[in-house]
Motif scaffolding. Structure first.
Motif, PDB file in Angstrom:
ATOM      1  N   ASN A  65       1.341  -1.192  -0.240  1.00  0.00           N
ATOM      2  CA  ASN A  65      -0.174  -0.100   0.132  1.00  0.00           C
ATOM      3  C   ASN A  65       0.768   1.175   0.016  1.00  0.00           C
ATOM      4  O   ASN A  65       0.064   2.672   0.112  1.00  0.00           O
ATOM      5  N   CYS A 117      -7.433  -0.021  -1.325  1.00  0.00           N
ATOM      6  CA  CYS A 117      -7.128   0.763  -1.024  1.00  0.00           C
ATOM      7  C   CYS A 117      -6.526   1.581  -1.794  1.00  0.00           C
ATOM      8  O   CYS A 117      -6.743   3.007  -1.820  1.00  0.00           O
ATOM      9  N   ASN A 126     -12.837  -1.046   0.001  1.00  0.00           N
ATOM     10  CA  ASN A 126     -11.899  -0.946   1.042  1.00  0.00           C
ATOM     11  C   ASN A 126     -12.590  -0.096   2.214  1.00  0.00           C
ATOM     12  O   ASN A 126     -13.638   0.249   1.845  1.00  0.00           O
TER      13      ASN A 126
END
Length: 133
Positions: A65, A117, A126
């Motif tokens: 991420n 995300c 998300n």
């Protein structure tokens, strides 16, 4: 299993069992945590658990991420909570039953799709689209 541990678990849990039979609302608890993060670094933060009885935990964001994954990430913390809950439950039940556990290992894995995300694929949920704060 030592009789001492069996007795200790029973000593602590039997009064609770008796009380919850007559006052079931008292058996319902709420755990909580508060994440507090500064604006300067979106890849690190701090979470306080419970009612301040323990030190705050620092967390980081997973490499997948964009983070450094230099600290436990939220997924790691969730897996740790689930593993700790099952581990402690199994050990308390074994102690109450007088069963000696030679070893116990609880492994928890979580799977996540980072496309949600990272807002790449709108069909992948998300947290914001799940309605969580």
């Amino acid at each position: 299993m030592s009789k001492t541990m069996t007795a200790l678990v029973k000593e602590r849990q039997e009064p609770l069992q008796d009380r919850y039979k007559t006052a079931p609302d008292e058996a319902r608890i709420t755990d909580h945590a508060i994440a507090q993060s500064g604006d300067a670094d979106p890849f690190h933060g701090t979470v306080k658990v419970g009612d301040g009885q323990s030190a705050p935990w620092d967390f980081g964001i997973h490499l997948a991420n964009g983070g450094d994954h230099d600290l436990p990430n939220p997924g790691d913390i969730l897996c740790a909570a689930l593993a700790a809950g099952l581990d402690s439950t199994l050990r308390m039940i074994a102690a109450r039953m007088g069963v000696t556990l030679e070893s116990l290992e609880v492994s928890v894995k979580a799977h996540a799709d980072m496309r949600g995300c990272l807002m790449i694929e709108r069909t992948v949920p998300n947290l914001a689209r799940l309605g969580l704060p």
